[in-house]
Design a protein around this motif. Structure first.
Motif, mmCIF file in Angstrom:
data_model
loop_
_atom_site.group_PDB
_atom_site.id
_atom_site.type_symbol
_atom_site.label_atom_id
_atom_site.label_comp_id
_atom_site.label_asym_id
_atom_site.label_seq_id
_atom_site.Cartn_x
_atom_site.Cartn_y
_atom_site.Cartn_z
ATOM 1 N N LEU A 22 0.728 -1.147 -0.121
ATOM 2 C CA LEU A 22 -0.100 -0.079 0.113
ATOM 3 C C LEU A 22 0.903 1.102 -0.070
ATOM 4 O O LEU A 22 1.895 1.219 0.605
ATOM 5 N N LEU A 23 0.318 2.171 -0.979
ATOM 6 C CA LEU A 23 1.089 3.656 -0.792
ATOM 7 C C LEU A 23 0.341 4.956 -0.433
ATOM 8 O O LEU A 23 -0.783 4.874 -0.561
ATOM 9 N N GLU A 24 0.914 5.588 0.613
ATOM 10 C CA GLU A 24 0.160 6.826 1.054
ATOM 11 C C GLU A 24 0.421 7.663 -0.095
ATOM 12 O O GLU A 24 1.518 8.080 -0.440
ATOM 13 N N ASN A 27 -2.946 13.597 0.284
ATOM 14 C CA ASN A 27 -4.441 13.501 0.424
ATOM 15 C C ASN A 27 -5.441 14.561 0.141
ATOM 16 O O ASN A 27 -5.753 15.299 0.485
ATOM 17 N N ARG A 32 -7.760 11.063 -4.361
ATOM 18 C CA ARG A 32 -8.815 10.032 -3.679
ATOM 19 C C ARG A 32 -9.667 9.513 -4.740
ATOM 20 O O ARG A 32 -10.177 8.256 -4.685
ATOM 21 N N TYR A 37 -9.129 5.472 -1.481
ATOM 22 C CA TYR A 37 -8.738 5.834 0.049
ATOM 23 C C TYR A 37 -9.178 4.809 1.049
ATOM 24 O O TYR A 37 -10.150 3.650 0.910
ATOM 25 N N SER A 38 -8.511 4.879 2.206
ATOM 26 C CA SER A 38 -9.061 4.238 3.516
ATOM 27 C C SER A 38 -9.744 5.241 4.139
ATOM 28 O O SER A 38 -9.688 6.525 4.335
ATOM 29 N N ARG A 47 -5.139 6.652 -0.963
ATOM 30 C CA ARG A 47 -4.132 5.258 -1.022
ATOM 31 C C ARG A 47 -4.301 4.799 -2.285
ATOM 32 O O ARG A 47 -5.172 4.906 -3.141
ATOM 33 N N LYS A 49 -2.456 0.964 -4.413
ATOM 34 C CA LYS A 49 -1.969 -0.238 -4.287
ATOM 35 C C LYS A 49 -0.730 -0.526 -5.442
ATOM 36 O O LYS A 49 -1.047 -0.437 -6.645
ATOM 37 N N TYR A 69 -6.558 1.622 -4.934
ATOM 38 C CA TYR A 69 -6.507 0.812 -3.492
ATOM 39 C C TYR A 69 -7.457 -0.257 -3.214
ATOM 40 O O TYR A 69 -7.042 -1.201 -2.521
ATOM 41 N N LYS A 196 10.993 2.425 -0.583
ATOM 42 C CA LYS A 196 10.146 3.386 0.238
ATOM 43 C C LYS A 196 10.974 4.319 0.962
ATOM 44 O O LYS A 196 10.756 5.292 1.185
ATOM 45 N N GLN A 202 7.300 6.919 -1.859
ATOM 46 C CA GLN A 202 6.146 7.896 -1.593
ATOM 47 C C GLN A 202 6.215 9.357 -1.588
ATOM 48 O O GLN A 202 5.308 10.011 -1.027
#
Length: 220
Positions: A22-24, A27, A32, A37-38, A47, A49, A69, A196, A202
């Protein structure tokens, strides 16, 4: 790189692993909407993938994909393997963690002529659960098709039983060799850590889908 066959192999196999991470993202509403998103405590966090096929012997990301995601790991893995087939198979042996096993996925890999070794969860499927021998070949029904897989069981140093499924039916592979072989999958976890933390995968430079994808594929 693989054109002249002058690369490292494992017992003649091009040994690789597939795993997702998972990548942040920044925001923003735009990202999104683009990647998903989570959600936690009424806060939506952008987020995505990522997944790749990583050559463990030659330290090379062969191919990679960034996806929503919400996309399933097996779905992305199939896209990656289709790309691998287009690039040219090289007697591939791919290692998978326990998030991937399913009847349909076993059948897909068999039909794609890809060798695999995959960890399975306890109580994952009936045929595997009933294979109680340390090393046993069983038949798995997938619709009207029946495929043969090899189920290998052994105890880890922690006292937990590990169960692996493979289509390598060659008896020259022992349980201990399978145990050592699956441990090699850890190399892809190390690669994601490098991507990472050292390559700052990221640390995206833009706030658009195309900018994000450019940064991702450049790093990979």
């Amino acid at each position: 790189y693989y054109g002249d066959d002058d690369y490292k192999t494992f017992n003649g196999y091009r040994l690789s692993a597939i795993d997702a991470s998972l990548l942040e993202l920044n925001n923003s509403e735009r990202l999104r909407n683009a990647f998903g998103y989570s959600e936690s405590k009424n806060v939506k966090l952008a987020r995505a993938k990522a997944s790749c096929i990583y050559d463990l012997e030659n330290d090379m990301v062969i191919t990679s994909k960034i996806a929503s995601y919400f996309t399933g790991e097996r779905e992305i893995a199939i896209d990656l393997i289709e790309k691998l087939k287009q690039m040219g198979l090289k007697n591939d042996l791919i290692l998978f963690d326990r998030g991937y096993p399913s009847r349909q996925f076993f059948a897909y890999l068999e039909g794609s002529e890809v060798n695999y070794l995959m960890r399975v969860k306890n109580q994952s499927m009936k045929e595997v659960n009933e294979a109680m021998e340390p090393d046993q070949i069983v038949q798995i029904n997938v619709g009207k098709e029946t495929i043969k897989v090899r189920v290998v069981r052994f105890m880890l140093d922690s006292g937990v039983e590990e169960v692996l499924v493979t289509n390598l039916l060659d008896e020259s592979f022992s349980i201990q060799q399978f145990k050592a072989l699956y441990f090699r999958r850890w190399g892809i976890e190390v690669k994601y850590d490098e991507l990472k933390n050292k390559l700052q995968l990221q640390n995206f430079t833009g706030d658009t889908k195309i900018a994000f994808e450019q940064d991702f594929y450049a790093s990979m």
